[in-house]
Design a protein around this motif. Sequence first.
Motif, short mmCIF file in Angstrom:
data_model
loop_
_atom_site.label_atom_id
_atom_site.label_comp_id
_atom_site.label_asym_id
_atom_site.label_seq_id
_atom_site.Cartn_x
_atom_site.Cartn_y
_atom_site.Cartn_z
N LEU A 1 8.04 -31.46 8.34
CA LEU A 1 9.35 -31.21 8.94
C LEU A 1 9.19 -30.79 10.41
O LEU A 1 9.99 -31.20 11.27
CB LEU A 1 10.09 -30.13 8.17
CG LEU A 1 10.60 -30.52 6.77
CD1 LEU A 1 11.08 -29.30 6.02
CD2 LEU A 1 11.70 -31.56 6.87
N ILE A 2 8.17 -30.01 10.68
CA ILE A 2 7.93 -29.56 12.05
C ILE A 2 7.42 -30.70 12.92
O ILE A 2 7.91 -30.93 14.04
CB ILE A 2 6.94 -28.38 12.08
CG1 ILE A 2 7.54 -27.17 11.36
CG2 ILE A 2 6.56 -28.03 13.51
CD1 ILE A 2 6.57 -26.03 11.15
N PHE A 3 6.44 -31.46 12.42
CA PHE A 3 5.78 -32.47 13.25
C PHE A 3 6.57 -33.76 13.41
O PHE A 3 6.35 -34.51 14.36
CB PHE A 3 4.38 -32.79 12.69
CG PHE A 3 3.39 -31.68 12.87
CD1 PHE A 3 3.18 -31.12 14.12
CD2 PHE A 3 2.66 -31.18 11.80
CE1 PHE A 3 2.27 -30.09 14.30
CE2 PHE A 3 1.76 -30.14 11.96
CZ PHE A 3 1.56 -29.59 13.22
N THR A 4 7.48 -34.05 12.47
CA THR A 4 8.24 -35.30 12.56
C THR A 4 9.68 -35.10 13.01
O THR A 4 10.30 -36.05 13.50
CB THR A 4 8.28 -36.01 11.19
OG1 THR A 4 9.01 -35.20 10.25
CG2 THR A 4 6.88 -36.27 10.66
N GLY A 5 10.23 -33.90 12.85
CA GLY A 5 11.63 -33.69 13.17
C GLY A 5 12.55 -34.36 12.16
O GLY A 5 13.75 -34.54 12.43
N ASP B 1 16.31 -25.77 11.35
CA ASP B 1 15.94 -25.42 12.71
C ASP B 1 14.56 -25.97 13.09
O ASP B 1 14.23 -26.03 14.28
CB ASP B 1 15.95 -23.90 12.89
CG ASP B 1 17.36 -23.33 12.79
OD1 ASP B 1 18.30 -24.02 13.23
OD2 ASP B 1 17.52 -22.21 12.26
N LEU B 2 13.79 -26.37 12.10
CA LEU B 2 12.50 -27.03 12.40
C LEU B 2 12.76 -28.36 13.09
O LEU B 2 12.01 -28.76 13.99
CB LEU B 2 11.70 -27.23 11.11
CG LEU B 2 11.35 -25.95 10.33
CD1 LEU B 2 10.56 -26.30 9.08
CD2 LEU B 2 10.58 -24.97 11.21
N ARG B 3 13.82 -29.04 12.68
CA ARG B 3 14.21 -30.31 13.33
C ARG B 3 14.69 -30.04 14.75
O ARG B 3 14.32 -30.76 15.68
CB ARG B 3 15.30 -30.97 12.50
CG ARG B 3 15.88 -32.27 13.09
CD ARG B 3 16.81 -32.90 12.05
NE ARG B 3 17.65 -33.95 12.61
CZ ARG B 3 17.28 -35.22 12.72
NH1 ARG B 3 16.06 -35.59 12.35
NH2 ARG B 3 18.10 -36.13 13.21
N HIS B 4 15.49 -28.98 14.92
CA HIS B 4 15.94 -28.62 16.26
C HIS B 4 14.76 -28.27 17.16
O HIS B 4 14.74 -28.63 18.35
CB HIS B 4 16.90 -27.43 16.20
CG HIS B 4 18.20 -27.73 15.53
ND1 HIS B 4 18.92 -28.87 15.78
CD2 HIS B 4 18.92 -27.02 14.63
CE1 HIS B 4 20.03 -28.86 15.07
NE2 HIS B 4 20.05 -27.76 14.35
N THR B 5 13.78 -27.57 16.60
CA THR B 5 12.61 -27.18 17.37
C THR B 5 11.82 -28.39 17.84
O THR B 5 11.37 -28.46 18.99
CB THR B 5 11.71 -26.24 16.55
OG1 THR B 5 12.45 -25.05 16.22
CG2 THR B 5 10.45 -25.86 17.31
N HIS B 6 11.66 -29.36 16.94
CA HIS B 6 10.95 -30.61 17.29
C HIS B 6 11.64 -31.27 18.50
O HIS B 6 10.97 -31.68 19.45
CB HIS B 6 10.97 -31.55 16.09
CG HIS B 6 10.22 -32.82 16.30
ND1 HIS B 6 8.89 -32.98 15.97
CD2 HIS B 6 10.60 -34.02 16.83
CE1 HIS B 6 8.49 -34.21 16.27
NE2 HIS B 6 9.53 -34.86 16.80
N ALA B 7 12.97 -31.33 18.45
CA ALA B 7 13.72 -31.95 19.54
C ALA B 7 13.63 -31.12 20.82
O ALA B 7 13.52 -31.67 21.92
CB ALA B 7 15.18 -32.12 19.13
N SER B 8 13.68 -29.79 20.68
CA SER B 8 13.67 -28.93 21.86
C SER B 8 12.36 -29.03 22.62
O SER B 8 12.34 -28.95 23.85
CB SER B 8 13.94 -27.48 21.45
OG SER B 8 12.83 -26.91 20.77
N VAL B 9 11.25 -29.20 21.89
CA VAL B 9 9.96 -29.35 22.56
C VAL B 9 9.94 -30.62 23.40
O VAL B 9 9.47 -30.64 24.54
CB VAL B 9 8.82 -29.36 21.52
CG1 VAL B 9 7.50 -29.73 22.18
CG2 VAL B 9 8.70 -28.00 20.85
N GLY B 10 10.48 -31.69 22.85
CA GLY B 10 10.54 -32.94 23.60
C GLY B 10 11.46 -32.85 24.80
O GLY B 10 11.14 -33.34 25.89
#
Length: 434
Positions: A263-267, A353-362
């Motif tokens: 979930l963290i690495f793929t978003g 929020d793991l999905r949001h975090t993936h997007a926020s890093v990008g």
Amino acid sequence: MATSQITKRLVDSLKPRQGEYFIWDGSLSGFGVRIQSTGAMSYVVKYRAGSGRSAPTRRLTLAKAGTITPDEARRLAKKTLGSVAHGADPAAQRAADKRASTLAEVAEQFLTEHVQAKRSASSARSYRDLLERLALPEIGKRKADKITSAEIQRLHSKNAHTPYQANRLLRVLSSLFTFAGKTHVVPVGFNPCRGIEYFPEEGRERYLTTLELAQIGEAIREAETIGLPYSVDETKPKAKHAPKESNRRTVIGPHAAGALRLLIFTGARLREILHLKWEHVDFERGLLLLPASKTGKKTIVLNAPALAILNGLPRTSDFVIAGSSIDSPRSDLKKPWKAVVTRTGLTGVRIHDLRHTHASVGAGAGLGLPIIGKLLGHTQIATTQRYAHLDNDPLKKASEHIGSRLAVAMGEVKATPANIINISKAKRSKNRRG
């Protein structure tokens, strides 16, 4: 045809016969009393639906005798006959109203023919839950084409304590009425949800910092090895049967740990990972080829850490994240996620929020919103726009550019060829342009 001035005394004197019969008013043509063989009586009005002798004759029941007075029935008859004179057909309208669908009936048709056919299974469940839990108990028995904006507004306001849910319900109802119009269940364009203002919603996005990600990673590693410690309420009767404090640890399996990392690495969305099958994983090209997701068929690009996780998972089921049964996926990650979050001490962090975090890093890395939208599988650019405020790389560069030159001009830092600026020259140039 018996005619007489219909009064209370006359109505009280009427008696049932072998078959039903009518008494018609002598002063108002078409107004009468119907007497059935059972003794039941009702006020009626008779008229022709149209002009000419060929127009069909209609008979409309106004009310049961005894529920209103003869004078009230006569006034109602006059009003009805007046509408007929202007081209209306009250009997046909009443029949149409009886045939009209209730909101509950339209909702079932909407869910079956539209939502289940065109939305993901999770969306369909969400639509049904909102309608059956919040809308139908309140207005489900009302005829769909008679529901007013005031009723929808009251329903929306009643759920003001949960603004996100109230707004979601309003969107679902609006979609329902649009569907009903297209299928001619209600008049085309009829939508009582139109014009109702949505509640303001506080941002639900929570982005994990680098430190918080490190804490999550450490907690997952601890959970899958020695286990995470848990506490026991010593006041409970069963507490005496609990393991010793040093042995109170919860170990999560490799599939649960792998799911959290994916979930963290793929978003990806939660269900996209939990329902993922091995046949959907293309290791050669580094892709997840999902036949169905919230937005339909979808491809997820796998990075090296995600591929490493997939390669390390044991294949004990058709599903990548094996459930309790070999034939079904894992239902959720509530318990392992709660254990991990509790261990880190983080608050207000949802698994989404793991999905949001993936997007926020990008976004923070300046990758651009279109690219991020494609990675996340967004079909609408507006969905990705929520991360626009994080895409600050160009702004940061611009600010650094201006700040460094101002600092040189003020003598705060040593000048270099890259940051020298002749402010006097710039001012003269500006004055000449002015």
